[in-house]
Design a protein around this motif. Sequence first.
Motif, PDB file in Angstrom:
ATOM      1  N   PHE A   1      64.568  -7.000 151.677  1.00  0.00           N
ATOM      2  CA  PHE A   1      65.049  -8.299 152.164  1.00  0.00           C
ATOM      3  C   PHE A   1      66.530  -8.476 151.859  1.00  0.00           C
ATOM      4  CE2 PHE A   1      66.371 -12.503 150.773  1.00  0.00           C
ATOM      5  CZ  PHE A   1      66.457 -13.113 152.015  1.00  0.00           C
ATOM      6  N   ILE A   2      66.953  -8.155 150.640  1.00  0.00           N
ATOM      7  CA  ILE A   2      68.362  -8.319 150.295  1.00  0.00           C
ATOM      8  C   ILE A   2      69.240  -7.521 151.256  1.00  0.00           C
ATOM      9  CG2 ILE A   2      70.124  -7.864 148.550  1.00  0.00           C
ATOM     10  CD1 ILE A   2      67.989  -8.339 146.410  1.00  0.00           C
ATOM     11  N   ILE A   3      68.868  -6.275 151.501  1.00  0.00           N
ATOM     12  CA  ILE A   3      69.663  -5.430 152.387  1.00  0.00           C
ATOM     13  C   ILE A   3      69.681  -5.983 153.803  1.00  0.00           C
ATOM     14  CG2 ILE A   3      69.796  -3.132 153.439  1.00  0.00           C
ATOM     15  CD1 ILE A   3      68.713  -2.023 150.768  1.00  0.00           C
ATOM     16  N   ASN A   4      68.539  -6.456 154.286  1.00  0.00           N
ATOM     17  CA  ASN A   4      68.505  -7.032 155.627  1.00  0.00           C
ATOM     18  C   ASN A   4      69.310  -8.330 155.710  1.00  0.00           C
ATOM     19  OD1 ASN A   4      66.988  -5.052 156.939  1.00  0.00           O
ATOM     20  ND2 ASN A   4      65.055  -5.923 156.240  1.00  0.00           N
TER      21      ASN A   4
ATOM     22  N   ILE B   1      66.302  -4.672 138.425  1.00  0.00           N
ATOM     23  CA  ILE B   1      67.552  -5.286 138.889  1.00  0.00           C
ATOM     24  C   ILE B   1      68.653  -4.232 138.979  1.00  0.00           C
ATOM     25  CG2 ILE B   1      69.353  -6.961 138.344  1.00  0.00           C
ATOM     26  CD1 ILE B   1      66.765  -8.273 139.275  1.00  0.00           C
ATOM     27  N   ARG B   2      68.759  -3.381 137.981  1.00  0.00           N
ATOM     28  CA  ARG B   2      69.794  -2.349 138.008  1.00  0.00           C
ATOM     29  C   ARG B   2      69.522  -1.328 139.115  1.00  0.00           C
ATOM     30  NH1 ARG B   2      73.347  -3.191 134.106  1.00  0.00           N
ATOM     31  NH2 ARG B   2      72.718  -4.228 132.167  1.00  0.00           N
ATOM     32  N   ASP B   3      68.256  -1.055 139.409  1.00  0.00           N
ATOM     33  CA  ASP B   3      67.934  -0.195 140.559  1.00  0.00           C
ATOM     34  C   ASP B   3      68.469  -0.815 141.846  1.00  0.00           C
ATOM     35  OD1 ASP B   3      66.646   1.764 139.112  1.00  0.00           O
ATOM     36  OD2 ASP B   3      64.622   1.011 139.498  1.00  0.00           O
ATOM     37  N   TRP B   4      68.217  -2.116 142.015  1.00  0.00           N
ATOM     38  CA  TRP B   4      68.713  -2.800 143.223  1.00  0.00           C
ATOM     39  C   TRP B   4      70.227  -2.663 143.330  1.00  0.00           C
ATOM     40  CZ3 TRP B   4      65.989  -8.271 142.824  1.00  0.00           C
ATOM     41  CH2 TRP B   4      64.621  -8.115 143.007  1.00  0.00           C
TER      42      TRP B   4
ATOM     43  N   SER C   1      75.465   1.758 146.592  1.00  0.00           N
ATOM     44  CA  SER C   1      75.526   3.061 147.251  1.00  0.00           C
ATOM     45  C   SER C   1      75.690   2.906 148.763  1.00  0.00           C
ATOM     46  CB  SER C   1      74.259   3.866 146.956  1.00  0.00           C
ATOM     47  OG  SER C   1      73.147   3.381 147.691  1.00  0.00           O
ATOM     48  N   MET C   2      75.393   1.719 149.278  1.00  0.00           N
ATOM     49  CA  MET C   2      75.529   1.449 150.708  1.00  0.00           C
ATOM     50  C   MET C   2      76.905   0.895 151.064  1.00  0.00           C
ATOM     51  SD  MET C   2      71.754  -0.240 151.362  1.00  0.00           S
ATOM     52  CE  MET C   2      71.977  -0.319 153.139  1.00  0.00           C
ATOM     53  N   GLY C   3      77.789   0.798 150.076  1.00  0.00           N
ATOM     54  CA  GLY C   3      79.146   0.344 150.342  1.00  0.00           C
ATOM     55  C   GLY C   3      79.387  -1.129 150.106  1.00  0.00           C
ATOM     56  N   HIS C   4      78.392  -1.843 149.577  1.00  0.00           N
ATOM     57  CA  HIS C   4      78.556  -3.262 149.258  1.00  0.00           C
ATOM     58  C   HIS C   4      78.976  -3.414 147.794  1.00  0.00           C
ATOM     59  CE1 HIS C   4      76.610  -3.692 153.087  1.00  0.00           C
ATOM     60  NE2 HIS C   4      75.462  -3.219 152.633  1.00  0.00           N
TER      61      HIS C   4
ATOM     62  N   PRO D   1      68.044   2.620 152.379  1.00  0.00           N
ATOM     63  CA  PRO D   1      67.468   3.737 151.623  1.00  0.00           C
ATOM     64  C   PRO D   1      65.950   3.643 151.610  1.00  0.00           C
ATOM     65  CG  PRO D   1      69.274   2.721 150.433  1.00  0.00           C
ATOM     66  CD  PRO D   1      68.977   1.821 151.597  1.00  0.00           C
ATOM     67  N   GLU D   2      65.299   4.790 151.751  1.00  0.00           N
ATOM     68  CA  GLU D   2      63.846   4.802 151.808  1.00  0.00           C
ATOM     69  C   GLU D   2      63.197   5.003 150.445  1.00  0.00           C
ATOM     70  OE1 GLU D   2      62.480   7.623 154.629  1.00  0.00           O
ATOM     71  OE2 GLU D   2      63.354   6.573 156.343  1.00  0.00           O
TER      72      GLU D   2
END
Length: 394
Positions: A217-220, A258-261, A267-270, A327-328
């Motif tokens: 959801f966060i990424i979307n 949280i740190r995983d998120w 890693s996606m550039g954000h 990321p999957e």
Amino acid sequence: SLIIIKGAKDVPVPEILPKRAVMWVKPTVLPRSVASYPIGMKPILPEFLVDSTELNAVKSRLASYEHMQLPWMEEYLLAMGEGENRLHRKQWEFAVIAQALDRHGKLATGKTGLGFAVGLEPLATYFAKRGARVTVSDMPMQQGNQGDWAHTAQHSDNIDKAWRAGVMPLKEFRARANFRAIDMNNIPSDLMQGQYDFVWSCGSLEHVGRAQKSLEFIINSLRCLKPGGVAAHTTEFLLNDKVTHEDTYLNFFTEREIRDWVAVIESMGHTVLPLELAAGTTVDVDALAEHRQSNHMQLMDRNGKRHLIHTSISLIIIKGAKDVPVPEILPKRAVMGERPSGSLAISPSAIVRPRHGTSTGLGEAYSAPPQCGQLPYRHERRPSSLSSLSTPLS
């Protein structure tokens, strides 16, 4: 206590005492001793019982009494119709979201915002008052388990319900806001075209599913933003354990999750603003049964015999220059027990789908203070209404 020994005789009562200045002082919050916690309850982990730094800076951080008592907190709360600062973590969530968007110049004429699971919170009205145009959303009326939210006065199904009286005229709010029914796990594609200056959700992530679903959801939500746009989300953080807690209704996220998120998002550039996991040194844990309307920064819940202490955490994210594939893989954490090193990684398709679609944005049945004509603060755990769910239990 005053212990007095009577003298030999009575004398007239003195008529004059030094005159002291009389002023109203907000009550001091006193820390509760760990020894007063229920028997068998694991106390808050010591690494979280530290003072926050740079309290006025915009960061991704934990809620704390020290942060909540800054002067600008009450300024935001008064401006959005919340009344006085009640030292309530839901008020903290409202104020830190507003501060993050304000400091990044997003609350101004010409800016556009999208709110997820807004319910009856005051943020949409306040943002419109500042000049922004907002799209207000909540879960579709027919979605499973929605009735529980509606019955506790937390669900919106039209723009008028998202209006906070006393902040701005309803007519002006209608001109700057529109409503859409949105499932947070299925954001419509027309909204993910990078057209908004900011997005927000307040206490919703913990209801959309487990850690992988919340990350998705966060990424979307970031796909809805223009480059440089700001996402401000708040959710639940587990303070007294590092073992994942997962529930069909409510999830409390651990430091590791949280740190995983943060790692995946960056890693996606954000950019995720600096993460500070400091809950302060003043602790007064509110038991779930108390539902206090003030002094409610940390809350104790129960899962069977396990006592859980949790608080709110904010995640402030700046959208990168472009969108990249989601990321999957996210490391799988053991539930109710820590997995050995080298934990397995699984794809989103292997994650159990959430049983409630999305939430109303209020992990607690929270509403405005009584003087605003609303219900008092509450935190209410709702039944799962399993008979209405299509996804089988696993």
